[in-house]
Design a protein around this motif. Structure first.
Motif, short mmCIF file in Angstrom:
data_model
loop_
_atom_site.label_atom_id
_atom_site.label_comp_id
_atom_site.label_asym_id
_atom_site.label_seq_id
_atom_site.Cartn_x
_atom_site.Cartn_y
_atom_site.Cartn_z
N GLN A 138 -62.88 74.83 77.38
CA GLN A 138 -63.91 74.25 76.51
C GLN A 138 -64.11 75.18 75.30
OE1 GLN A 138 -67.27 73.35 79.00
NE2 GLN A 138 -66.21 71.63 79.92
N HIS A 139 -65.27 75.76 75.13
CA HIS A 139 -65.52 76.62 73.97
C HIS A 139 -65.44 78.10 74.33
CE1 HIS A 139 -66.52 73.10 71.71
NE2 HIS A 139 -67.38 72.73 72.64
N GLU A 140 -64.90 78.43 75.49
CA GLU A 140 -64.77 79.82 75.93
C GLU A 140 -63.30 80.23 75.95
OE1 GLU A 140 -66.47 80.13 79.81
OE2 GLU A 140 -68.51 79.84 79.09
N GLU A 141 -63.09 81.53 75.85
CA GLU A 141 -61.74 82.09 75.98
C GLU A 141 -61.81 83.21 77.01
OE1 GLU A 141 -60.58 83.50 72.15
OE2 GLU A 141 -60.48 81.50 71.29
N GLY A 151 -63.50 81.87 89.26
CA GLY A 151 -62.30 81.17 89.70
C GLY A 151 -62.16 79.87 88.92
N LEU A 152 -61.16 79.80 88.05
CA LEU A 152 -60.94 78.60 87.25
C LEU A 152 -59.88 77.73 87.90
CD1 LEU A 152 -60.79 80.14 83.66
CD2 LEU A 152 -62.72 78.96 84.73
N ARG A 153 -60.17 76.48 88.08
CA ARG A 153 -59.20 75.53 88.58
C ARG A 153 -58.36 75.04 87.39
NH1 ARG A 153 -61.87 75.92 92.72
NH2 ARG A 153 -62.35 74.74 94.51
N PRO A 154 -57.12 74.63 87.63
CA PRO A 154 -56.26 74.18 86.53
C PRO A 154 -56.88 73.07 85.68
CG PRO A 154 -54.97 74.45 88.52
CD PRO A 154 -56.41 74.63 88.91
N THR A 176 -54.70 73.74 95.64
CA THR A 176 -54.93 73.93 94.22
C THR A 176 -55.10 75.41 93.91
OG1 THR A 176 -56.09 71.81 94.15
CG2 THR A 176 -56.44 73.30 92.30
N PRO A 177 -54.26 75.94 93.02
CA PRO A 177 -54.41 77.35 92.70
C PRO A 177 -55.67 77.60 91.89
CG PRO A 177 -52.84 76.36 91.22
CD PRO A 177 -53.23 75.30 92.22
N CYS A 178 -56.10 78.81 91.95
CA CYS A 178 -57.28 79.21 91.20
C CYS A 178 -56.88 80.42 90.36
CB CYS A 178 -58.37 79.58 92.20
SG CYS A 178 -59.97 79.79 91.48
N VAL A 179 -57.27 80.41 89.10
CA VAL A 179 -56.98 81.53 88.22
C VAL A 179 -58.24 82.38 88.16
CG1 VAL A 179 -56.33 82.24 85.90
CG2 VAL A 179 -55.35 80.16 86.88
N LEU A 180 -58.14 83.61 88.60
CA LEU A 180 -59.28 84.50 88.65
C LEU A 180 -59.42 85.24 87.32
CD1 LEU A 180 -61.23 85.01 90.96
CD2 LEU A 180 -59.95 87.06 91.50
N VAL A 181 -60.58 85.15 86.70
CA VAL A 181 -60.85 85.86 85.45
C VAL A 181 -62.11 86.68 85.62
CG1 VAL A 181 -59.73 84.15 83.99
CG2 VAL A 181 -62.15 83.94 84.42
N ARG A 182 -62.13 87.83 84.97
CA ARG A 182 -63.32 88.69 85.01
C ARG A 182 -64.16 88.41 83.77
NH1 ARG A 182 -61.60 93.42 88.51
NH2 ARG A 182 -59.44 92.88 88.88
N GLN A 183 -65.46 88.32 84.02
CA GLN A 183 -66.36 88.06 82.91
C GLN A 183 -67.70 88.74 83.19
OE1 GLN A 183 -67.82 84.03 82.49
NE2 GLN A 183 -67.63 84.17 80.27
#
Length: 124
Positions: free
Chosen positions: A49-52, A28-31, A15-22
């Motif tokens: 959800q309610h985040e971007e 690490g966000l899963r699909p 499962t790929p993980c999308v890495l975002v900085r916050q």
């Protein structure tokens, strides 16, 4: 404990993980956590959800990375997680809409919806 940890990580390897900085940290966000994705200049905006979350990537890159995990293109600037789709609707006489389970309404192009319908017809 080690054996159960190894089993758990073995299940997620594909499962790929999308890495975002916050705020100074990396997530690490899963699909399956992502609701939909939109193009935003040289970036894409992930709606979770309610985040971007804004990351530097193209929509085509994201489609290639996440297409096998249930993401479909509904517009030249939008991908949606198929598991989040509740229905298709017409908004007025012209615009096709994809309505998500949380009530979010996204404009969809007729071309993308035709392509999606053809793919679904092949499955059924």
């Amino acid at each position: 404990r080690v054996a159960s940890l190894l089993r758990a990580t073995a299940e997620t390897r594909g499962t790929p993980c999308v890495l975002v900085r916050q705020r100074g940290r990396a997530l690490g966000l899963r699909p399956n956590e992502i609701d939909w994705i939109e193009a935003y200049g040289d970036y894409v905006r992930l709606h979770v959800q309610h985040e971007e979350h804004l990351i530097r990537a193209t929509l085509t890159d994201m489609e290639q990375r996440l297409g096998s995990h249930g993401f479909v293109r509904i517009h030249r600037s939008r991908l949606v997680n198929w598991d989040r789709v509740r229905e298709f609707a017409l908004d007025g006489e012209r615009d096709s809409m994809v309505v998500l389970k949380d009530g979010t309404r996204l404009i969809a192009s007729h071309t993308c919806l035709k392509d999606l319908q053809q793919r679904l017809d092949l499955i059924t």
